[in-house]
Design a protein around this motif. Structure first.
Motif, PDB file in Angstrom:
ATOM      1  N   LYS A   1       0.673  -1.178  -0.058  1.00 19.13           N
ATOM      2  CA  LYS A   1       0.075   0.130   0.023  1.00 19.13           C
ATOM      3  C   LYS A   1       0.881   1.277   0.056  1.00 19.13           C
ATOM      4  N   PRO A   2       0.289   2.318  -0.389  1.00 18.94           N
ATOM      5  CA  PRO A   2       0.950   3.769  -0.667  1.00 18.94           C
ATOM      6  C   PRO A   2       0.992   4.310   0.761  1.00 18.94           C
ATOM      7  N   PHE A   3       1.783   5.121   1.054  1.00 24.19           N
ATOM      8  CA  PHE A   3       1.939   5.824   2.431  1.00 24.19           C
ATOM      9  C   PHE A   3       2.980   6.870   2.437  1.00 24.19           C
TER      10      PHE A   3
ATOM     11  N   CYS B   1       5.896   6.633  -0.086  1.00 23.35           N
ATOM     12  CA  CYS B   1       6.326   5.111  -0.273  1.00 23.35           C
ATOM     13  C   CYS B   1       5.402   4.327  -0.595  1.00 23.35           C
ATOM     14  N   VAL B   2       5.884   2.933  -0.896  1.00 24.23           N
ATOM     15  CA  VAL B   2       5.055   1.895  -1.141  1.00 24.23           C
ATOM     16  C   VAL B   2       5.511   0.824  -0.271  1.00 24.23           C
ATOM     17  N   GLY B   3       4.814   0.139   0.754  1.00 23.63           N
ATOM     18  CA  GLY B   3       5.287  -1.012   1.406  1.00 23.63           C
ATOM     19  C   GLY B   3       5.688  -2.187   0.403  1.00 23.63           C
TER      20      GLY B   3
ATOM     21  N   VAL C   1       3.115   9.602   9.702  1.00 21.09           N
ATOM     22  CA  VAL C   1       3.152   8.624   8.957  1.00 21.09           C
ATOM     23  C   VAL C   1       1.747   8.205   8.786  1.00 21.09           C
ATOM     24  N   GLU C   2       1.421   8.012   7.498  1.00 19.79           N
ATOM     25  CA  GLU C   2      -0.233   7.615   7.593  1.00 19.79           C
ATOM     26  C   GLU C   2      -0.290   7.228   5.817  1.00 19.79           C
ATOM     27  N   PRO C   3      -1.286   6.360   5.769  1.00 21.39           N
ATOM     28  CA  PRO C   3      -1.582   5.871   4.485  1.00 21.39           C
ATOM     29  C   PRO C   3      -1.982   6.768   3.690  1.00 21.39           C
TER      30      PRO C   3
END
Length: 152
Positions: free
Chosen positions: A94-96, A103-105, A149-151
Motif C-alpha cells: 500500500k502507498p503511505f 512510499c509503497v510498502g 506517518v499515514e496511508p
C-alpha cells in the motif's frame, strides 16, 4: 495515523545506528548518510525490492522487551525510521507517506541472524512478525522526527 519517533543512520556496515533529527530519502538510492545509500553513478535499487527505507514500530521494540526481557535501543533494531501509532504490517503493498516522502510498502522486514549477531540471542525469534517494513520511496524528500506517518 502515526508519527516518526526516531530516525537512525549507520555510516558504515555494522557501524552503530546513530540518531538524527532528519534525513533525506531518495527513490532507488535510500537515505543519504546511511550505509545503504546508493550515490549518483551507482546502480539504483530496483523498484519493488524495498531497499529505500526501513521502518519499525516503537511498540514492537517495547513488545520484545515485555515478552522476552530483551531490551533494544531504538537504533539497535537497525531500521531507518521508528514509528509510533501506526500498524506497519498493514502497509505491505500500500502507498503511505512519511513526512514529505511518499512510499509503497514492499514486504515485512523480518529479523535475521545478522541482526541477532549484532545484538543478542533471542532477538530473531522475538521480532518475528513485528520486525518492521521494507518500502520503496516513490517521491523523495525529507523526514523529520515528529512527522506524520499515514496511508495515502
Amino acid at each position: 495515523m502515526g508519527h516518526v519517533e526516531g530516525i537512525y543512520l549507520a555510516p558504515a556496515v555494522e557501524a552503530p545506528c546513530e540518531p538524527v533529527d532528519r534525513a533525506r530519502f531518495l527513490p532507488g538510492r535510500g537515505p543519504q548518510g546511511d550505509r545503504k545509500f546508493r550515490p549518483e553513478g551507482a546502480e539504483p535499487y530496483e523498484p519493488g525490492v524495498g531497499r529505500d527505507i526501513t521502518l519499525i514500530e516503537a511498540e514492537a521494540i517495547e513488545g520484545l522487551a515485555a515478552d522476552t526481557g530483551i531490551e533494544l535501543g531504538p537504533g539497535e533494531a537497525r531500521r531507518n525510521v521508528v514509528t509510533r501509532g501506526i500498524g506497519l504490517n498493514d502497509l505491505v503493498g500500500k502507498p503511505f507517506r512519511v513526512g514529505d516522502v511518499r512510499c509503497v510498502g514492499v514486504e515485512l522486514c523480518e529479523p535475521c541472524r545478522h541482526l541477532e549477531g549484532l545484538t543478542q540471542a533471542g532477538v530473531l525469534r522475538g521480532l518475528v512478525g513485528r520486525g518492521g517494513l521494507r518500502a520503496d520511496v516513490v517521491s523523495g524528500g525529507e523526514v523529520s522526527v515528529g512527522d506524520r506517518v499515514e496511508p495515502v
